[in-house]
Design an enzyme around this catalytic site. Sequence first.
Site, PDB file in Angstrom:
ATOM      1  N   CYS A 127       0.875  -1.178   0.000  1.00  0.00           N
ATOM      2  CA  CYS A 127       0.000   0.000   0.000  1.00  0.00           C
ATOM      3  C   CYS A 127       0.909   1.225   0.000  1.00  0.00           C
ATOM      4  CB  CYS A 127      -0.886  -0.019   1.237  1.00  0.00           C
ATOM      5  SG  CYS A 127      -1.511   1.619   1.656  1.00  0.00           S
ATOM      6  N   ASN A 161      10.809  -1.382  -8.770  1.00  0.00           N
ATOM      7  CA  ASN A 161      10.769  -2.013 -10.090  1.00  0.00           C
ATOM      8  C   ASN A 161       9.414  -1.746 -10.721  1.00  0.00           C
ATOM      9  OD1 ASN A 161      12.135  -3.942 -12.010  1.00  0.00           O
ATOM     10  ND2 ASN A 161      10.196  -4.996 -11.754  1.00  0.00           N
ATOM     11  N   GLU A 162       9.413  -1.291 -11.936  1.00  0.00           N
ATOM     12  CA  GLU A 162       8.161  -1.103 -12.687  1.00  0.00           C
ATOM     13  C   GLU A 162       7.009  -0.686 -11.766  1.00  0.00           C
ATOM     14  OE1 GLU A 162       7.315  -4.459 -15.235  1.00  0.00           O
ATOM     15  OE2 GLU A 162       8.657  -3.654 -16.764  1.00  0.00           O
ATOM     16  N   GLU A 319      15.373  -3.154 -19.758  1.00  0.00           N
ATOM     17  CA  GLU A 319      15.020  -4.556 -19.980  1.00  0.00           C
ATOM     18  C   GLU A 319      14.497  -4.738 -21.393  1.00  0.00           C
ATOM     19  OE1 GLU A 319      12.073  -6.179 -17.339  1.00  0.00           O
ATOM     20  OE2 GLU A 319      12.939  -5.235 -15.585  1.00  0.00           O
ATOM     21  N   TRP A 327       4.860 -14.137 -21.295  1.00  0.00           N
ATOM     22  CA  TRP A 327       3.502 -13.652 -21.031  1.00  0.00           C
ATOM     23  C   TRP A 327       2.733 -13.243 -22.286  1.00  0.00           C
ATOM     24  CZ3 TRP A 327       3.840  -8.635 -22.660  1.00  0.00           C
ATOM     25  CH2 TRP A 327       5.092  -8.003 -22.556  1.00  0.00           C
TER      26      TRP A 327
HETATM   27  C1  GLA Z   1       9.112  -6.783 -16.290  1.00  0.00           C
HETATM   28  C2  GLA Z   1       9.792  -6.880 -14.952  1.00  0.00           C
HETATM   29  C3  GLA Z   1      10.739  -8.014 -14.839  1.00  0.00           C
HETATM   30  C4  GLA Z   1      10.183  -9.254 -15.504  1.00  0.00           C
HETATM   31  C5  GLA Z   1       9.847  -8.926 -16.936  1.00  0.00           C
HETATM   32  C6  GLA Z   1       9.366 -10.124 -17.717  1.00  0.00           C
HETATM   33  O1  GLA Z   1       9.725  -5.984 -17.182  1.00  0.00           O
HETATM   34  O2  GLA Z   1      10.451  -5.691 -14.578  1.00  0.00           O
HETATM   35  O3  GLA Z   1      10.962  -8.262 -13.462  1.00  0.00           O
HETATM   36  O4  GLA Z   1       9.059  -9.684 -14.815  1.00  0.00           O
HETATM   37  O5  GLA Z   1       8.822  -7.981 -16.935  1.00  0.00           O
HETATM   38  O6  GLA Z   1       9.011  -9.751 -19.032  1.00  0.00           O
HETATM   39 ZN    ZN Z   2      -3.664   1.791   0.929  1.00  0.00          ZN
END
Ligand code: GLA
Ligand code: ZN
Length: 693
Positions: A127, A161-162, A319, A327
């Site tokens: 959160c 991360n992302e 990346e 995916w």
């Molecule tokens: C994202 C994430 C990574 C991984 C890739 C897989 O970019 O940052 O940790 O999960 O996707 O495509």
């Molecule tokens: Zn919250």
Amino acid sequence: MTEPNAPLPSASAAPTRLPRLLHGGDYNPEQWPEAVRDEDIALMTAANVNVATLPVFGWVSLQPSEDTFTFEWLDAVLNRMADSGIYACLATATASIPAWMDQKYPDILCTDASGVRRRHGGRHTFCPTSPDFRRLSTDLARRIAERYRDHPALLLWHVGNEYGGNATSGRCFCARCAAAFRTWLQEKYGDLETLNARWYLAFWGHTLTHWEQVEPPYANGESQTHQAQRLDWSRFQSDTLLECFKAEATVLREITPSIPITTNLMGAFLPLNYHAWAKEMDVVSWDNYPGPHDPPSFVAFSHALMRGLKEGQPFLLMEQSPSQQNWQAYNWLKAPGLLRLQSFQAVAQGAESVMYFQWRRGRGGIEKLHGAVVEHPGRHDTRVFREVSELGADLARLGDATLGGRVSARAALLFDWEAWWALSYSSGPSTDLQYVQECRAFYAALYGLGIQTEIVAPDADLSRFDLIVAPVLSLIESRTAAAIEQRVENGATFLATFFTGLVDNNDLVHAGGAPGPLTKTLGLWVEETDALPKNKTNALRFERQLGGIEAGRTFPSRLLCDRVRLEAAQMVAAYTDDFYAGEPALTVNTLGQGRAYYLATRPEDDALTAILAALCAERGIGSPLGGGTPPPAGVEVSGRVSPGGSPLLYLLNHSLSSVNVALPPGTYTDLLTGETLAEIASLEPRGVRILTL
Ligand code: GLA
Ligand code: ZN
């Protein structure tokens, strides 16, 4: 890669100049035994890798309980990396919260839009307003920074991360987030009366009588009916998650002021306003995962969008998959040469790194079938490993010749997250109207012409651009419109499209309707907008010549047809069909030294190209190949200027046939092959050349 690390960037604020092109990627040693970790370093050297990002998901491995810290394994990995001249893009390791944390502080977990709190699992599940998360994440960042501040491998910080990248992350609807939203609104609007007015809550009788009644747009509540509420919720979420990034970044900056800080962005990603995020980052980085059918222009658009976040400064490709993604519906392999081409496309567009997810394919978990440099056989005599190593050698060959190169674009495409949010939440005018799709189409037309285009926020400094294209900028603020008007008066050409200038930043229709504050600039007003069903078209017939388009030419159009009423503007093309046949479909208004065009409907892509070619010609904007020559079909051209002032010309052949490209006068050196070229550059299928004069 046995040479020692080059000196780190200087200690000035926001250092962004890297010592060399980076090559490497995400590395998750915590998934592997010691023997494999040893082998990894040797293999990285063999693959010409000079950077590894780690430990992105290492929180529990570094802190197995609140009072226990186990950094020794990371010390060992970083020491071995430094010994082999491999830099660390060192993560703050806060992307996945440990199970002990969820158990000890249950409300650290986010709550979904129906008000149900998540259970442990996945990643990025915190959160964003949790004080425990802030305390524990900044504490970990501090310990990592203090421990490795002088480590010779440390090159760059990778925070989180992302952000926002999972369905739940940052989209927390818990009571604490709801309260924080209320406070955020109180600070923004002051009193409830203003909120009621700005959110237009008289609609459907939703006027609020007490602050406690203000709620997030729950899935089982106000999620669809009040766009102003959703807009503010989007802003609040983006801001709040950014606070989490900033909290960690502040700690890092305090301890290592000379180490640049980034987090990996995701291109055109709806939930976060990256224009605001980039201001807090020293260097932009992003993750590029194109689908098998995405045209090269689509990828170029994303690179340009990311580059534009910091006004054209170089960025990092953090990346990409060296082969496949787990995916996609179909986990297609990148055919031989495609990884190289896509990597150089990133470099041509301004990237100063080529990095992968990930170094070694995992044995389990949802990403066990995701591409990696070292695949399940664990060998270096594989196709992917070979392609990666050769690419690393190519990048090393470039040395620092391309570093710091800037695109010198005279054309700009305005892209705005707020306009995207507003259009996404709007009921109407057409389900086929997709903001990013339209921006990509206009970008693709310019790309096909070889026109260097920056993608910038509407409030960016527009003074360096001579052509400004604003696709579907339905949300526009008066000061943005005023800046555009001024730039037009001073000699720029502006192109606006259907459905532009309708609403303000609360999604309230501007007084007098569209194009709102652009009415004077465009010299017209919009009376009605017709949305054409999928198989229905209209057409625009040119009533006069426009550049290379002769009077009388007709192009089919689709999607939307605005019925506009001219004031100062003049008709360039007219509709051919329906009850509004003969009415203006493309107009031009002369204002000061400049011109403002309004494209009231959506021509097919080839007509878009023809129109944009005419507008570029009007301002003498051409491709880096010189004159009005577009590159041959399938060839991407990018021009950059190195900090020393030397021009760099990138040629990329996205087609599967050999192509010859006519070069502007001069003698060129191909930085990849050392060849000397003049007049013609031949490109093999998927071939790349980087030329300098
Ligand atoms: C994202 C994430 C990574 C991984 C890739 C897989 O970019 O940052 O940790 O999960 O996707 O495509
Ligand atoms: Zn919250």
